[in-house]
Design a protein around this motif. Structure first.
Motif, PDB file in Angstrom:
ATOM      1  N   ILE A 222       0.864  -1.185   0.000  1.00  0.00           N
ATOM      2  CA  ILE A 222       0.000   0.000   0.000  1.00  0.00           C
ATOM      3  C   ILE A 222       0.898   1.232   0.000  1.00  0.00           C
ATOM      4  N   ILE A 223       0.639   2.160  -0.899  1.00  0.00           N
ATOM      5  CA  ILE A 223       1.421   3.388  -0.964  1.00  0.00           C
ATOM      6  C   ILE A 223       0.483   4.589  -0.993  1.00  0.00           C
ATOM      7  N   VAL A 224       0.758   5.542  -0.110  1.00  0.00           N
ATOM      8  CA  VAL A 224       0.069   6.835  -0.118  1.00  0.00           C
ATOM      9  C   VAL A 224       1.075   7.835  -0.668  1.00  0.00           C
ATOM     10  N   ALA A 225       0.847   8.319  -1.878  1.00  0.00           N
ATOM     11  CA  ALA A 225       1.808   9.182  -2.554  1.00  0.00           C
ATOM     12  C   ALA A 225       1.279  10.606  -2.660  1.00  0.00           C
ATOM     13  N   LYS A 233       5.629  20.549   3.282  1.00  0.00           N
ATOM     14  CA  LYS A 233       6.194  19.429   4.043  1.00  0.00           C
ATOM     15  C   LYS A 233       5.307  19.113   5.237  1.00  0.00           C
ATOM     16  N   GLU A 234       4.730  20.151   5.831  1.00  0.00           N
ATOM     17  CA  GLU A 234       3.852  19.957   6.980  1.00  0.00           C
ATOM     18  C   GLU A 234       2.610  19.168   6.580  1.00  0.00           C
ATOM     19  N   ASN A 235       2.072  19.490   5.407  1.00  0.00           N
ATOM     20  CA  ASN A 235       0.874  18.776   4.940  1.00  0.00           C
ATOM     21  C   ASN A 235       1.160  17.315   4.631  1.00  0.00           C
ATOM     22  N   PHE A 236       2.427  16.995   4.306  1.00  0.00           N
ATOM     23  CA  PHE A 236       2.782  15.604   4.038  1.00  0.00           C
ATOM     24  C   PHE A 236       2.610  14.733   5.282  1.00  0.00           C
ATOM     25  N   LYS A 237       2.591  15.377   6.463  1.00  0.00           N
ATOM     26  CA  LYS A 237       2.414  14.601   7.694  1.00  0.00           C
ATOM     27  C   LYS A 237       1.085  13.853   7.664  1.00  0.00           C
ATOM     28  N   MET A 238       0.065  14.460   7.023  1.00  0.00           N
ATOM     29  CA  MET A 238      -1.225  13.772   6.887  1.00  0.00           C
ATOM     30  C   MET A 238      -1.074  12.458   6.143  1.00  0.00           C
ATOM     31  N   LEU A 239      -0.247  12.478   5.096  1.00  0.00           N
ATOM     32  CA  LEU A 239      -0.053  11.269   4.291  1.00  0.00           C
ATOM     33  C   LEU A 239       0.664  10.201   5.106  1.00  0.00           C
ATOM     34  N   HIS A 244       0.450   5.163   7.940  1.00  0.00           N
ATOM     35  CA  HIS A 244       0.667   4.417   9.182  1.00  0.00           C
ATOM     36  C   HIS A 244      -0.613   3.708   9.605  1.00  0.00           C
ATOM     37  N   LEU A 245      -1.747   4.372   9.436  1.00  0.00           N
ATOM     38  CA  LEU A 245      -3.025   3.812   9.857  1.00  0.00           C
ATOM     39  C   LEU A 245      -3.400   2.581   9.050  1.00  0.00           C
ATOM     40  N   ILE A 246      -3.138   2.607   7.738  1.00  0.00           N
ATOM     41  CA  ILE A 246      -3.578   1.500   6.872  1.00  0.00           C
ATOM     42  C   ILE A 246      -2.450   0.532   6.530  1.00  0.00           C
ATOM     43  N   GLY A 247      -1.302   0.715   7.180  1.00  0.00           N
ATOM     44  CA  GLY A 247      -0.198  -0.227   6.977  1.00  0.00           C
ATOM     45  C   GLY A 247       0.529  -0.050   5.659  1.00  0.00           C
ATOM     46  N   GLY A 248       0.684   1.204   5.231  1.00  0.00           N
ATOM     47  CA  GLY A 248       1.349   1.478   3.963  1.00  0.00           C
ATOM     48  C   GLY A 248       2.613   2.298   4.119  1.00  0.00           C
ATOM     49  N   GLU A 249       3.160   2.701   2.987  1.00  0.00           N
ATOM     50  CA  GLU A 249       4.347   3.553   2.933  1.00  0.00           C
ATOM     51  C   GLU A 249       3.992   4.830   2.196  1.00  0.00           C
ATOM     52  N   VAL A 250       4.802   5.860   2.394  1.00  0.00           N
ATOM     53  CA  VAL A 250       4.589   7.148   1.738  1.00  0.00           C
ATOM     54  C   VAL A 250       5.520   7.284   0.543  1.00  0.00           C
TER      55      VAL A 250
END
Length: 340
Positions: A222-225, A233-239, A244-250
């Motif tokens: 799972i990737i959240v891109a 950069k601050e908004n990327f924290k949401m991603l 983290h919640l769904i067990g993926g990577e950014v």
């Protein structure tokens, strides 16, 4: 000979690296189309059992050099082994991974053999070509395809005159697939007696420190891109929170990385890594062709974008028209509520 030969890299625990298995999968296809054989060369220490990993990928013959001086990798000892095999077997096509090792070894080999080498290929195909200047026709040559000019064009390169045709191929752009689980090739040991003495003296490894990669998006299911549209950069924290919640990577686009929103190791696309996750959530990504080339083979793609006409939407399975800052928290709430 119409044979394809793959240089196979080894991991730290003496297994075949994924990039080499990807190349064997492609090499099997090319060898079949060429009516030739697929060969592989492996060099290392205590690697006599490694051949069994290669046969299921359709490798007809493994050339193995087993010597303590071949592990860990050093340029000159491996150069001598590969050169010996190539001079004896004379394959038509030779493939290396576009890794630290492949980028070090392949140019030295091509220089010695005075043949062409195309670096960082993203696709390989067999085809014909007619020289527009001389009218000479070439049949069944290797079309080596790679991005050029910063990924703004896709170039097809041929090297038909001086064989072998050599290329390094980027990790992840080709599938790793078993050809036949019961396939059995042959094993030929490479005699290194008397050929490594001088090469062994060139570089001495005094100490090695191995650090595990902290970021590995290539193997993520799972990737959240995020793209430049995420905003900061601050908004990327949401991603990161969603991943983290769904067990993926950014992951990130080149524009987001260049803007400093995300680490370069997370860049996806022609100038980054190629991924094939089960789920790819594209947040604020317009979908330039360079980025799509690195993720369009994902099993499911969800696009979150304020622009309904964004190119990424054309390949998405689901499109959410909205602002990332609004949609991502809603997705997290929905997921958390379903868990309850």
């Amino acid at each position: 000979m119409n044979n394809v030969l793959v240089y196979c890299e080894l991991t730290e625990n003496n297994h075949i690296a994924d990039i080499s298995l990807e190349l064997c999968t492609k090499g099997r296809q090319l060898a079949t189309e060429m009516n030739g054989r697929l060969q592989a060369v492996v060099a290392g220490s205590n690697v006599k059992e490694v051949a069994a990993e290669l046969y299921p990928y359709g490798v007809d013959e493994v050339f193995m050099a087993d010597d303590a001086r071949l592990s860990p990798y050093r340029t000159l000892p491996h150069f001598e082994v590969v050169l010996k095999v190539l001079n004896e077997q004379k394959p038509d096509v030779v493939l290396f991974g576009a890794t630290t090792v492949g980028r070090d070894l392949a140019p030295r080999i091509s220089s010695r053999l005075q043949c062409g080498l195309t670096a960082d290929c993203t696709a390989l195909e067999l085809g014909d070509h007619t020289d527009t200047l001389t009218g000479k026709e070439y049949k069944g040559i290797l079309h080596q395809i790679r991005p050029a000019f910063g990924g703004n064009i896709i170039a097809t390169i041929i090297t038909p005159e001086n064989k072998p045709q050599m290329a390094t191929v980027r990790e992840g752009v080709m599938r790793k697939e078993i050809f036949d689980a019961n396939y059995k090739g042959t094993l030929s040991m490479v005699d290194v007696a008397g050929m490594l003495e001088e090469a062994d003296k060139a570089v001495t490894i005094i100490r090695r420190e191995i650090v595990e990669k902290s970021i590995n998006i290539k193997g993520a299911s799972i990737i959240v891109a995020g793209g430049y549209g995420v905003g900061s950069k601050e908004n990327f924290k949401m991603l990161h929170d969603l991943a983290h919640l769904i067990g993926g990577e950014v992951g990130a686009t080149r524009a987001a990385v260049d803007a400093g929103f995300c680490e370069p190791e997370r860049q996806i696309g022609q100038t980054g890594v190629t991924v094939r996750p089960r789920l790819y959530i594209a947040c604020g990504i317009s979908g330039a062709v360079q980025h799509r080339a690195g993720m369009e083979q994902s099993s499911k793609i969800i696009s979150i974008n304020t622009d309904p006409n964004a190119p990424i939407n054309a390949i998405a399975d689901y499109t959410i028209i909205g602002d990332v800052a609004t949609v991502v928290p809603m997705l997290m709430d929905c997921y958390s509520n379903n868990l309850k």
